[in-house]
Design a protein around this motif. Structure first.
Motif, PDB file in Angstrom:
ATOM      1  N   ALA A 145     -16.473  10.062   0.477  1.00 44.19           N
ATOM      2  CA  ALA A 145     -15.441  10.410   1.408  1.00 44.19           C
ATOM      3  C   ALA A 145     -14.633   9.267   1.713  1.00 44.19           C
ATOM      4  O   ALA A 145     -15.119   8.065   1.566  1.00 44.19           O
ATOM      5  CB  ALA A 145     -16.138  10.867   2.905  1.00 44.19           C
ATOM      6  N   ILE A 146     -13.394   9.244   1.892  1.00 42.54           N
ATOM      7  CA  ILE A 146     -12.481   8.464   2.261  1.00 42.54           C
ATOM      8  C   ILE A 146     -11.783   8.518   3.410  1.00 42.54           C
ATOM      9  O   ILE A 146     -11.303   9.700   3.875  1.00 42.54           O
ATOM     10  CB  ILE A 146     -11.248   8.603   1.169  1.00 42.54           C
ATOM     11  N   MET A 147     -11.654   7.374   4.287  1.00 45.71           N
ATOM     12  CA  MET A 147     -11.008   7.392   5.617  1.00 45.71           C
ATOM     13  C   MET A 147      -9.753   6.325   5.421  1.00 45.71           C
ATOM     14  O   MET A 147      -9.805   5.525   5.031  1.00 45.71           O
ATOM     15  CB  MET A 147     -11.847   7.107   6.604  1.00 45.71           C
ATOM     16  N   LEU A 148      -8.413   6.981   5.703  1.00 47.38           N
ATOM     17  CA  LEU A 148      -7.210   6.211   5.892  1.00 47.38           C
ATOM     18  C   LEU A 148      -7.237   5.720   7.064  1.00 47.38           C
ATOM     19  O   LEU A 148      -7.147   6.488   8.286  1.00 47.38           O
ATOM     20  CB  LEU A 148      -5.913   6.992   5.435  1.00 47.38           C
ATOM     21  N   THR A 149      -7.307   4.201   7.557  1.00 52.25           N
ATOM     22  CA  THR A 149      -7.346   3.588   8.532  1.00 52.25           C
ATOM     23  C   THR A 149      -7.157   2.134   8.537  1.00 52.25           C
ATOM     24  O   THR A 149      -7.684   1.505   7.357  1.00 52.25           O
ATOM     25  CB  THR A 149      -8.894   3.701   9.586  1.00 52.25           C
ATOM     26  N   ALA A 150      -6.705   1.443   9.405  1.00 51.92           N
ATOM     27  CA  ALA A 150      -6.492   0.098   9.438  1.00 51.92           C
ATOM     28  C   ALA A 150      -7.038  -0.452  10.800  1.00 51.92           C
ATOM     29  O   ALA A 150      -6.760  -1.367  11.224  1.00 51.92           O
ATOM     30  CB  ALA A 150      -5.250  -0.614   9.165  1.00 51.92           C
ATOM     31  N   LEU A 189       0.816  -1.211   0.140  1.00 46.45           N
ATOM     32  CA  LEU A 189      -0.066   0.025   0.031  1.00 46.45           C
ATOM     33  C   LEU A 189       0.867   1.388   0.235  1.00 46.45           C
ATOM     34  O   LEU A 189       1.238   1.776   1.018  1.00 46.45           O
ATOM     35  CB  LEU A 189      -0.942   0.006   1.253  1.00 46.45           C
ATOM     36  N   THR A 190       1.452   1.654  -1.230  1.00 47.33           N
ATOM     37  CA  THR A 190       2.380   2.705  -1.444  1.00 47.33           C
ATOM     38  C   THR A 190       1.672   3.904  -1.528  1.00 47.33           C
ATOM     39  O   THR A 190       0.163   3.906  -1.917  1.00 47.33           O
ATOM     40  CB  THR A 190       3.213   2.271  -2.523  1.00 47.33           C
ATOM     41  N   SER A 191       2.104   5.018  -1.719  1.00 53.96           N
ATOM     42  CA  SER A 191       1.859   6.493  -2.213  1.00 53.96           C
ATOM     43  C   SER A 191       1.183   6.278  -3.614  1.00 53.96           C
ATOM     44  O   SER A 191       0.048   6.977  -3.714  1.00 53.96           O
ATOM     45  CB  SER A 191       2.821   7.605  -2.014  1.00 53.96           C
ATOM     46  N   ASP A 192       1.878   5.502  -4.460  1.00 56.16           N
ATOM     47  CA  ASP A 192       1.053   5.362  -5.770  1.00 56.16           C
ATOM     48  C   ASP A 192       0.099   4.754  -5.791  1.00 56.16           C
ATOM     49  O   ASP A 192      -0.701   5.048  -6.584  1.00 56.16           O
ATOM     50  CB  ASP A 192       2.398   4.883  -6.755  1.00 56.16           C
ATOM     51  N   VAL A 193       0.035   3.642  -5.134  1.00 60.37           N
ATOM     52  CA  VAL A 193      -1.392   2.802  -4.922  1.00 60.37           C
ATOM     53  C   VAL A 193      -2.520   3.760  -4.432  1.00 60.37           C
ATOM     54  O   VAL A 193      -3.708   3.789  -4.919  1.00 60.37           O
ATOM     55  CB  VAL A 193      -1.048   1.466  -3.943  1.00 60.37           C
ATOM     56  N   ALA A 194      -2.268   4.480  -3.427  1.00 60.52           N
ATOM     57  CA  ALA A 194      -3.229   5.388  -2.814  1.00 60.52           C
ATOM     58  C   ALA A 194      -3.701   6.462  -3.796  1.00 60.52           C
ATOM     59  O   ALA A 194      -4.981   6.868  -3.811  1.00 60.52           O
ATOM     60  CB  ALA A 194      -2.740   5.990  -1.498  1.00 60.52           C
ATOM     61  N   GLY A 196      -5.134   1.553   5.389  1.00 61.30           N
ATOM     62  CA  GLY A 196      -6.497   0.908   4.591  1.00 61.30           C
ATOM     63  C   GLY A 196      -7.095   2.046   4.311  1.00 61.30           C
ATOM     64  O   GLY A 196      -6.763   3.187   4.600  1.00 61.30           O
ATOM     65  N   LEU A 197      -8.169   1.979   3.429  1.00 60.75           N
ATOM     66  CA  LEU A 197      -9.182   3.121   3.210  1.00 60.75           C
ATOM     67  C   LEU A 197     -10.555   2.494   3.199  1.00 60.75           C
ATOM     68  O   LEU A 197     -10.774   1.137   2.869  1.00 60.75           O
ATOM     69  CB  LEU A 197      -8.984   3.274   1.549  1.00 60.75           C
ATOM     70  N   LYS A 198     -11.436   3.223   4.000  1.00 58.89           N
ATOM     71  CA  LYS A 198     -12.785   2.908   3.978  1.00 58.89           C
ATOM     72  C   LYS A 198     -13.412   3.978   2.977  1.00 58.89           C
ATOM     73  O   LYS A 198     -13.076   5.118   3.003  1.00 58.89           O
ATOM     74  CB  LYS A 198     -13.318   3.230   5.261  1.00 58.89           C
ATOM     75  N   PHE A 199     -14.371   3.671   2.252  1.00 61.54           N
ATOM     76  CA  PHE A 199     -15.107   4.556   1.373  1.00 61.54           C
ATOM     77  C   PHE A 199     -16.591   5.000   1.898  1.00 61.54           C
ATOM     78  O   PHE A 199     -17.262   3.780   2.288  1.00 61.54           O
ATOM     79  CB  PHE A 199     -15.260   3.972  -0.073  1.00 61.54           C
TER      80      PHE A 199
END
Length: 510
Positions: free
Chosen positions: A112-117, A30-35, A126-129
């Motif tokens: 909306a996107i939340m960056l969390t695991a 899960l890299t910056s490019d992937v995000a 991770g990402l929640k949408f």
């Protein structure tokens, strides 16, 4: 990014991956490019859902306290802005707040996107949408990953504007107003928590806001609150209400500071547990019983939906003491929430969907699994009972709790673990039917739940297949002193015939 296995990033209705090096045998995926690609893919997916051109779409992005969070959120923002959308950067926020940004006037975000695991180790993220209809489901995540895998970024005619916005203050203000209106203390309407000491443990996640922006404006004494500052190394304990050390920490804080209530959140604040003034945990069945008592007073006779491992005592409490209906369903917070929504839409009134893990969603709050809202409902009741000269735990005084309960996670040693695990479950059903003192529980939606009728067992067990892992969890609960050992011994004798099951957890207990 040709080496990325996009499908492996899916974890049910979330995206999760390894974002940092530092753990053996866990390569970063899960890299910056992937995000960045995922942010752009969300736009492409959302464009069809919202039926708007990119330049008219607004998306909010937030994150919890993880070390990788800032870099990944900025990359996701970049991918969204490239498509021409407007982006709001909420910085550190809670998962429930990200959904609320889609239904709050002045924001009304299309997504909306939340960056969390959640509570996973420091190296994960991770990402929640979300859309105004709620959190995305498994098929939606599959579709977004398929778009990302094509790696064909949408580039807008002009780059979208990204601006920092403070949404957590607005989100917290709604919680404050919920308490004021719920208590409705005309003698002290603005500060109905005056005279109450409430301790919060945020586990260095995103929940520290609750002290300064919710409790203090309501007049609470928050002395003893701990681990409020965001710190992605999680130096004090895992931010997880199901973690033993975490619960011990909040219990100790309540006792040491003689607080009236303790509240503990997970990393992204979609889960919560509480502690009473004696330092007793109010989580799992106790939390469900407490919230159910509040809900069924407000909505008599309605249905409470829980996951499959709740106790028999909880069923008796909900149905016999509270006059409600208890509907057990499959584990997984989305499963429980969706089932509650389904029942409610079909005419069977359901106002609460809640898991033993601490995920709780209420109809009055968009069926959003929101730990802060759950805690806020407890605050209302805490203040109300104080005015009546009672304790909040009086609500659950008749809850029958088991003498003991245990969970054993039995690993399956084969790649095709689902087929193997389902075969174990089916054979156990057949075996249980041959036992005179065991009875299959009806209306069971997951695995096999067996009631153990003899006096020396006096309990039940549930064997089910894990949602994602090569594991069969076995939950056993008993009202007899040695009941779990007796049930476990009979199960071990049966399960030893399955060579690809790792029974060490069961054997070590016995």
């Amino acid at each position: 990014m040709n080496n990325i296995d996009w499908k492996k990033l899916q974890n049910g209705s979330d995206i999760r991956g390894v974002a940092l090096e530092g753990v053996a045998d866990e390569a970063v995926n899960l890299t910056s490019d992937v995000a960045k690609t995922l942010g752009n893919a969300f736009v492409q997916w959302l464009k069809g859902q919202a039926n708007k051109p990119e330049e008219e779409i607004t998306i909010a992005v937030g994150r919890d306290s993880r070390l990788s969070g800032n870099a990944l959120s900025q990359s996701a923002i970049e991918g969204i802005a490239l498509a021409g959308c407007k982006v709001y950067d909420f910085d550190i926020a809670s998962t429930p707040a990200m959904f609320m940004s889609t239904v709050t006037d002045g924001f009304n975000c299309d997504g909306a996107i939340m960056l969390t695991a959640s509570h996973l180790p420091f190296n994960r993220n991770g990402l929640k949408f979300f859309t105004p209809q709620g959190g995305l489901g498994k098929p939606d995540i599959t579709a977004i990953l398929a778009i990302a895998e094509a790696e064909e970024l949408t580039i807008g005619a002009a780059k979208g504007e990204a601006t920092k916005r403070d949404f957590m203050t607005i989100y917290a203000a709604r919680l404050v107003e919920t308490v004021r209106q719920g208590v409705n203390n005309l003698d002290n309407f603005e500060q109905p928590l005056t005279g109450l000491k409430i301790v919060v443990d945020a586990g260095n996640g995103a929940g520290g806001f609750y002290v300064d922006r919710v409790l203090k404006p309501l007049g609470a004494d928050t002395t003893g609150s701990q681990f409020l500052d965001p710190d992605g190394t999680f130096p004090n304990h895992v931010p997880n209400p199901e973690n033993k050390e975490a619960m011990e920490a909040i219990c100790k804080a309540v006792v040491d500071h003689q607080a009236d209530l303790g509240i503990i959140f997970d990393t992204d604040v979609d889960r919560a547990a509480a502690v009473d003034r004696q330092g007793n945990e109010l989580n799992r069945n106790r939390m469900i019983a407490l919230i159910a008592a509040i809900v069924l007073r407000e909505h008599p006779g309605s249905t409470i939906v829980t996951d499959s491992i709740t106790s028999d005592g909880l069923t008796q409490f909900i149905e016999q003491q509270l006059g409600g209906k208890h509907h057990r369903f499959r584990r997984g917070y989305k499963n429980v929430i969706n089932e509650s929504i389904r029942l409610d839409n079909s005419g069977e009134e359901s106002w609460l969907a809640i898991e033993t893990s601490g995920h709780g969603a209420m109809k009055e709050n968009y069926f959003l699994d929101d730990g802060a809202y759950l805690a806020t409902k407890l605050l209302v009741e805490l203040a109300r009972t104080k005015l009546q000269g009672k304790l909040i735990t009086d609500l659950t005084s008749s809850l029958q709790e088991p003498a003991a309960s245990e969970e054993f996670r039995l690993k399956i040693k084969t790649a095709d673990f689902q087929t193997y695990g389902n075969n174990v479950i089916e054979q156990l059903k057949e075996f249980a039917n041959t036992q005179a003192d065991w009875e299959t529980v009806p209306n069971n939606y997951e695995g096999v739940r067996i009631a153990c009728k003899s006096e020396d067992e006096a309990g039940w067990f549930l064997l089910r297949l894990s949602l994602h892992d090569p594991v069969i969890p076995l939950n056993i609960e008993s009202n007899a002193a040695q009941g779990i050992s007796k049930i476990a011994a009979r199960l071990l004798e049966f399960l030893q015939g399955f060579e690809l099951l790792d029974l060490s957890a069961l054997k070590s207990y016995l």
